[in-house]
Design an enzyme around this catalytic site. Sequence first.
Site, mmCIF file in Angstrom:
data_model
loop_
_atom_site.group_PDB
_atom_site.id
_atom_site.type_symbol
_atom_site.label_atom_id
_atom_site.label_comp_id
_atom_site.label_asym_id
_atom_site.label_seq_id
_atom_site.Cartn_x
_atom_site.Cartn_y
_atom_site.Cartn_z
ATOM 1 N N CYS A 13 0.844 -1.198 0.000
ATOM 2 C CA CYS A 13 0.000 0.000 0.000
ATOM 3 C C CYS A 13 0.872 1.238 0.000
ATOM 4 O O CYS A 13 2.106 1.149 0.047
ATOM 5 C CB CYS A 13 -0.944 0.005 1.196
ATOM 6 S SG CYS A 13 -0.101 0.176 2.785
ATOM 7 N N CYS A 16 3.547 1.667 2.653
ATOM 8 C CA CYS A 16 4.808 0.968 2.365
ATOM 9 C C CYS A 16 5.710 1.859 1.512
ATOM 10 O O CYS A 16 6.914 1.985 1.761
ATOM 11 C CB CYS A 16 4.535 -0.342 1.616
ATOM 12 S SG CYS A 16 3.462 -1.491 2.489
ATOM 13 N N ASP A 446 4.213 27.107 -31.835
ATOM 14 C CA ASP A 446 5.283 27.445 -32.767
ATOM 15 C C ASP A 446 4.711 27.207 -34.173
ATOM 16 O O ASP A 446 3.731 26.475 -34.326
ATOM 17 C CB ASP A 446 6.483 26.529 -32.501
ATOM 18 C CG ASP A 446 7.521 26.592 -33.597
ATOM 19 O OD1 ASP A 446 7.957 27.693 -33.924
ATOM 20 O OD2 ASP A 446 7.868 25.516 -34.128
ATOM 21 N N ASP A 646 8.423 22.096 -31.495
ATOM 22 C CA ASP A 646 9.156 20.905 -31.951
ATOM 23 C C ASP A 646 10.660 21.093 -32.072
ATOM 24 O O ASP A 646 11.387 20.123 -32.230
ATOM 25 C CB ASP A 646 8.616 20.455 -33.314
ATOM 26 C CG ASP A 646 9.102 21.361 -34.435
ATOM 27 O OD1 ASP A 646 9.076 22.601 -34.260
ATOM 28 O OD2 ASP A 646 9.517 20.825 -35.481
ATOM 29 N N ASP A 650 12.682 25.837 -29.320
ATOM 30 C CA ASP A 650 11.418 25.838 -28.571
ATOM 31 C C ASP A 650 11.593 25.336 -27.137
ATOM 32 O O ASP A 650 10.683 25.489 -26.310
ATOM 33 C CB ASP A 650 10.370 24.954 -29.264
ATOM 34 C CG ASP A 650 9.952 25.509 -30.612
ATOM 35 O OD1 ASP A 650 9.926 26.742 -30.750
ATOM 36 O OD2 ASP A 650 9.657 24.711 -31.516
#
Length: 751
Positions: A13, A16, A446, A646, A650
């Site tokens: 759990c 732990c 962008d 990308d 950027d």
Amino acid sequence: MKKVKISISGMTCVNCANHVEKSLSKVKGVKNIVVNSVMDNATLEADDNVSEAELKKAIKSAGYEPIDVEFEDSMSGSNTSKAVKSEKSPKKGLKGKSEGKHSAANKEKKEIEGWRVKLIGGWVFTAMIMFIMYSPKFGINLIPMNMMTPLMLLLSFPIIFYFGFSTVKAGFKGFLKLNFSMDSLIALGTVIAFSTGIMSLLGLPVQDFSGVSGMIMTIFITGKYIETKAKGRATSEIRKLLELGAKKARVLRGNEEVDIEISEVKIGDIVIVKPGEKIPIDGIIIKGESAVDESMITGESLPVEKRKNSHVIGATINQDGILYVKTSKVGKDTFLSHIIKLVEEAQGTKVPIQKLADKITNIFVPIILVLTLLTFLGWYFVFDVELGRSIGVAISVLVIACPCSLGLAVPISLTVGSGMGAKRGILIRKGEAIQTMKQVKVVIFDKTGTITKGHPEVVDFELPKGVSERKMFEVAGSLEKLSEHPLSRAIVKKAEKLGIKSFKAVKGFKIVRGRGVEGSVGGKKVVIGNQDLVISQNVSLKGFSGKIKNLEEKGETVMIVVENKKILGIIGVADDVKEDSVLAIRELNKLGYKTVMITGDNETTAKAIAAKVGIKRVIAKVMPEDKSEEVKKFQKGGRYVAFVGDGINDAPALKQANVGIAMGTGTDIAIEAGDIVLAKGSLIGVVQAIKLSKATFSKIKQNLFWAFFYNIIAIPLAVAGVVSPVIAELAMAASSITVITNANLLRRKKI
């Protein structure tokens, strides 16, 4: 610093996980620790002085078993990082990752099978207990009353101390270390209930709960079996990704085709892939044409046409032609391995709202132990209730309390959500993005490679009198050949199409960031760039201003070629808008988001592109290093911003944004800077990522509500003596199962 991932056995759990986290935090040089009880692992950052032995010792001191320790050489997350496996196999026959990542799935199957065996064994004895206990109510008296207690003890003993021994052992081990968990409550409750039978046998005036103790443990085991199976379903996407990779590859060795294990393939090997086969590695096609099913990466059902020089991704499926592929990436460097790593990282992160749940669960079990003692003392001494009844109420309080459901509420939802995303090519790298996304109001894009395809081509050009097309492109190509910018590659490609095979030598080449390039070609100074760059060189645009404006209004980026301060020509370069950019941005506008485009391009061209896709706010002529500053401006006043990009330039903006969304078709740096990565590189993924984030966070809130609601209602009822110990255990098991089942219902959500 290096990143470390540790597989751990024995966690049941969130308490732990908290104990392991606390123990690891005491190791000098360790930080950013996240322990996940759903995934049975810990991730952390450590300096070079931290050893594997120290980390294992810390986990063992918390009472758990380290299965495998995996180091990465760098924190960059780059594909060059290496893993150092655990030096020795763990005890008790458990297998580490040295036997391959599939061992995680094998471990899960063994865990489910282990609980199944305990479940069957427990119910065999519990069925006998229930028959003996309840048969007198139906007029069946098979067992003399003086034999009931010995028989209940006899039947309950194997349930608690054999089938439930791991729980009892873990529970009392926690007591010795003052590390309390769900096991602590169950172990104490069942052992106390069992001991009432012994006390009764010794003649003490105590109600016998020994038969009930066996029933409680069996119900607990039943709940754990269902919970483990449900958790397995929640992590199934990772297993599916692991199973996607090819096991063998057919490679050329001289003139012969040889089948070898995938682990033996090296970079540079030529791999032959026949129709219907999986492509085993990442590489470049050197011969052949075919359609390739890339749905496992992109979620796109339509196959992609591939030919010579096309890139292919490992685990995608070749459909109708024979391909000869030169291997470029193997093992951990492949795209599939990178995706698995990103998903595992996401499932190991924490959502900010989890901090509240963690704080509560850290003190929950000690509070329940104190409350149990007070309940017993209150019933026995204050209300003067008989000893047996007082013990029974105390047992109900112990077993009805459920920190498990509270601890599972967040990680199980995150696990299901990130797995769903991976299946669709949406990689949630950081769990906090799920919570932050619901507050985003502005989405900034962008332009090049994000809204557009990122593959510009020369579509127009204008020449002054006396200058030939070949002359202009020969000069332009010579200078642009030295640049890696997409616009430069477009000009070079056009020059090559004109038959220009050898370019002139260039001296003093220089990139003017965001504006163009300059250098000396054939002893003459050449400048190629936008109007700002050309005007700064004191070059007159007379006779070209109108033509430049016309090209820009068509959405073309104009590059002006200048030789010794005289214009050789203007080149119009166009980068087509991606097919689905219009649909994605239209949907975002419909959902109420403010959409913005940031670009280094001129304002006229930028507005033309924005008009095509439906973006009304445009910020043009932005230098690469200034994109993050523009994001900051939108964040003023507390607005939350998502940035979609990308490229390398950027990365700062992706980091600055509240949620950075990186296109998976972009650079590694942009991908590492993003909170969410879109493997397909489609803006439809932005809409899907937003919907998935909102749906996942909604499940998190629902689960936390039910976990809190359960405990708020159940614990007072137990203290009041309204529920019996058996009903209390049924309620506890049901609460955990409800939370996990609700998280798995997320799969039905359409995104």
